[in-house]
Scaffold this active site. Structure first.
Site, PDB file in Angstrom:
ATOM      1  N   PHE A   1     -60.151 -40.777 -48.902  1.00  0.00           N
ATOM      2  CA  PHE A   1     -60.159 -40.065 -47.600  1.00  0.00           C
ATOM      3  C   PHE A   1     -61.395 -39.111 -47.310  1.00  0.00           C
ATOM      4  CE2 PHE A   1     -57.879 -36.411 -49.074  1.00  0.00           C
ATOM      5  CZ  PHE A   1     -58.329 -35.674 -47.984  1.00  0.00           C
TER       6      PHE A   1
ATOM      7  N   LYS B   1     -62.437 -51.499 -50.452  1.00  0.00           N
ATOM      8  CA  LYS B   1     -61.083 -51.205 -49.961  1.00  0.00           C
ATOM      9  C   LYS B   1     -61.169 -49.662 -49.625  1.00  0.00           C
ATOM     10  CE  LYS B   1     -57.543 -49.606 -50.722  1.00  0.00           C
ATOM     11  NZ  LYS B   1     -57.085 -48.102 -49.809  1.00  0.00           N
TER      12      LYS B   1
ATOM     13  N   GLU C   1     -57.011 -45.796 -46.365  1.00  0.00           N
ATOM     14  CA  GLU C   1     -56.187 -46.003 -45.138  1.00  0.00           C
ATOM     15  C   GLU C   1     -56.170 -44.845 -44.104  1.00  0.00           C
ATOM     16  OE1 GLU C   1     -55.241 -45.819 -48.085  1.00  0.00           O
ATOM     17  OE2 GLU C   1     -53.030 -45.759 -48.407  1.00  0.00           O
ATOM     18  N   ARG C   2     -56.329 -43.852 -44.645  1.00  0.00           N
ATOM     19  CA  ARG C   2     -56.069 -42.532 -43.834  1.00  0.00           C
ATOM     20  C   ARG C   2     -57.248 -42.254 -42.532  1.00  0.00           C
ATOM     21  NH1 ARG C   2     -54.617 -38.280 -48.233  1.00  0.00           N
ATOM     22  NH2 ARG C   2     -54.204 -39.790 -49.894  1.00  0.00           N
TER      23      ARG C   2
ATOM     24  N   SER D   1     -58.104 -39.642 -56.730  1.00  0.00           N
ATOM     25  CA  SER D   1     -57.324 -38.588 -57.716  1.00  0.00           C
ATOM     26  C   SER D   1     -57.236 -39.051 -58.934  1.00  0.00           C
ATOM     27  CB  SER D   1     -55.888 -38.393 -56.943  1.00  0.00           C
ATOM     28  OG  SER D   1     -55.180 -39.504 -56.644  1.00  0.00           O
TER      29      SER D   1
ATOM     30  N   CYS E   1     -64.300 -33.084 -53.873  1.00  0.00           N
ATOM     31  CA  CYS E   1     -64.122 -33.140 -55.295  1.00  0.00           C
ATOM     32  C   CYS E   1     -65.232 -32.159 -55.861  1.00  0.00           C
ATOM     33  CB  CYS E   1     -64.362 -34.381 -55.931  1.00  0.00           C
ATOM     34  SG  CYS E   1     -65.977 -34.872 -55.597  1.00  0.00           S
TER      35      CYS E   1
ATOM     36  N   GLU F   1     -55.303 -29.360 -59.167  1.00  0.00           N
ATOM     37  CA  GLU F   1     -56.226 -29.475 -58.056  1.00  0.00           C
ATOM     38  C   GLU F   1     -55.529 -29.359 -56.732  1.00  0.00           C
ATOM     39  OE1 GLU F   1     -57.626 -33.371 -56.872  1.00  0.00           O
ATOM     40  OE2 GLU F   1     -59.623 -32.513 -56.770  1.00  0.00           O
TER      41      GLU F   1
END
Ligand code: NAD
Length: 499
Positions: free
Chosen positions: A150, A174, A177-178, A227, A282, A384
């Site tokens: 996201f 893909k 979805e957020r 993640s 990240c 994290e």
């Protein structure tokens, strides 16, 4: 009425029939703004089939013709930059300037891809044996897929599909979805840029879609960014199913601060690198390691008022420096880490929860936080957090600081601030991280280099985009030729040599 967000397959919007959806929110207001389809395995397979059907013609298209579409795409991205950035900010929460920065780093990869024919041209050796010539080149893999997070809904997909299709592959993306809307707009520009139908497809979905891509016989490679637990799962599942995988995971990026560093420069660098994008990067710095007590005291003194003065607000307000977190669950997670850090004995110098913006109380806002006197055993140091929290771990020597970075499970980025060339050089050589900054807090490589961490920040052998991206999306073929004039008569049973 929340807008409906569908996949794009073969250049056409495809509403899902799965009956499953994910709610999309504006994180600054907490309002639901959209509803994204979660495709079934059969619908994902249909996208793979579209990419497979487009493959033979696209792979056979001369690279120079392929990149004309990328040139058009770049122009369209630039002329639609404001629209893309607004959509991005609305669903992600990052400020408009930050969204524009994300987009421009994505466009940089498209720029790089416009020169890809140079990297595909291969090598030739004449007379490797008597009358024998050899050439090698890199050929596309086939249908390849990308699964993205996201936090960079526009840039991270652009680390993947421009490189993949410039090399002659076709692609199924893909996205997260957020916050899928900005990527969807980009996908519409892809069709306008002249890419043939089926070359780049976008399927909306969740684990079911991911698992379909990881196990589908027609998908040859998968790029993943997200993640670490999911990256590891993607790597193990994908490789077990015979696919080439690059899976980039989470991070805990340290900045070592030497006593000779310019503390004003350090503070400026940390403010952007820790709190920019609410720490949801990240490559965000999340740990500061000042060397020596005096360095640490100066660091805390200079950071505290700056963090307290951070302007937190929605992207729609032009003076906001930091927006909200992506979801309420993220807000609760970050807040939970603040409690854990205090319970474990760290000093919470600035508590971002105390500065929650009352005017935006339904949004997922939390201001910047600062911990001092953390230790390497604490979860605020090990995990994290992915929020606007800086953890300071004091140390007494450069060697101890370097060792600390090196034993951490993650190795995405690491930075050192110093004026000492010897120290900086030793750090750059010895640090166990894939991307290193010397007086540079966020050393994200430009697109002609490649991006990738070490240790549990990357599973697989290839970094992403740049020359490593070209290697990931191609395979080597070496052809040895001899023509009748060079063929010796007679049968040869011994192993061929260069004679
Ligand atoms: P995430 O792992 O939750 O999601 C990433 C993708 O995996 C999404 O498309 C999601 O739909 C899918 N996914 C989620 N759960 C899944 C499951 N159980 N099975 C299969 N697929 C699943 O990551 P996120 O929260 O979207 O992104 C933040 C994370 O990404 C952070 O850890 C951050 O460090 C990392 N990240 C890493 C890099 C890098 O280059 N190393 C870059 C950006 C973000």
């Amino acid at each position: 009425m929340p807008k409906k967000i569908h996949s794009i397959v073969n250049g056409v919007s495809q509403p899902s029939m799965s009956g499953r959806f994910h709610e999309v929110f504006n994180p600054a207001t907490g309002e639901q703004t959209g509803q994204v389809d979660l495709c079934s395995a059969a619908e994902v397979s249909a996208a793979v089939a579209a990419a497979k059907a487009a493959l033979p013609e696209w792979a056979a298209t001369p690279p120079m013709k392929r990149i004309r579409c990328l040139f058009n795409f770049k122009v369209l991205l630039e002329s639609n930059a404001q629209r893309i950035a607004h959509l991005l900010s609305e669903e992600h929460g990052k400020t408009l300037d930050d969204a524009m920065g994300e987009l421009s780093r994505g466009i940089e990869v498209v720029d790089f891809c416009c020169g890809i024919p140079h990297l595909l041209k291969g090598e030739f050796s004449r007379d490797v044996g008597t009358g024998v010539d050899t050439y090698s080149d890199r050929q596309p893999l086939g249908v390849v897929a990308g699964i993205t997070p996201f936090n960079f809904p526009v840039m991270v997909p652009m680390w993947m599909y421009p490189v993949a299709v410039a090399c002659g592959n076709t692609f199924v993306l893909k996205p997260s979805e957020r916050d899928p809307s900005a990527g969807l707009l980009v996908q519409e520009l892809i069709a306008e840029a002249g890419f043939p139908a089926g070359v780049i497809n976008m399927v909306m979905g969740d684990k079911e879609a991911v698992d379909t891509l990881l196990t589908h016989a027609d998908v040859k490679a998968v790029s993943f960014v997200g993640s670490t637990p999911i990256a590891e799962y993607v790597y193990r599942t994908g490789t077990a199913n015979g696919k080439r995988i690059q899976a980039l995971g989470g991070a805990k990026n340290h900045m070592v601060i030497m006593p000779d560093a310019d503390m004003e420069q350090v503070a400026d660098a940390l403010m952007g690198a820790v709190y920019g994008s609410a720490g949801e990067r990240c490559m965000a710095i999340s740990v500061a390691v000042p060397v020596g007590e005096e360095t640490a005291d100066r660091l805390i003194d200079i950071m505290r008022p700056r963090i307290e003065a951070l302007r937190v607000g929605p992207a729609t307000e032009t003076n906001s420096q930091m927006g909200p977190l992506i979801t309420r669950a993220s807000l609760d997670r970050v807040s939970g880490y603040l409690d854990k850090g205090v319970a474990d004995g760290a000093t919470l110098v600035v508590d971002g929860r105390k500065q929650r913006q009352t005017a935006w109380s339904n949004g997922y806002f939390i201001a910047g936080s600062l911990f001092d006197h953390a230790t390497t055993e604490m979860s605020i140091y090990k995990d994290e957090i992915f929020g606007p929290v800086l953890v300071v771990v004091r140390t007494d020597s450069f060697a101890a600081a370097l060792e600390m970075v090196n034993v951490h499970e993650y190795g995405n980025g690491a930075a050192i601030f110093t004026r000492d060339g010897d120290c900086a050089r030793t750090f750059a050589n010895a640090v166990q991280a894939g991307m290193v900054g010397v007086n540079v807090p966020i050393p994200v490589p430009v697109s002609s280099h490649s991006f990738g961490g070490w240790k549990r920040s990357l599973f697989g052998d290839h970094a992403i985009y740049g020359p490593e991206g070209v290697h990931f999306y191609t395979r080597l073929k070496t052809v040895t030729t001899r023509w009748p004039a060079g063929i010796r008569s007679g049968v040869q049973f011994d192993f061929p040599t260069l004679e």
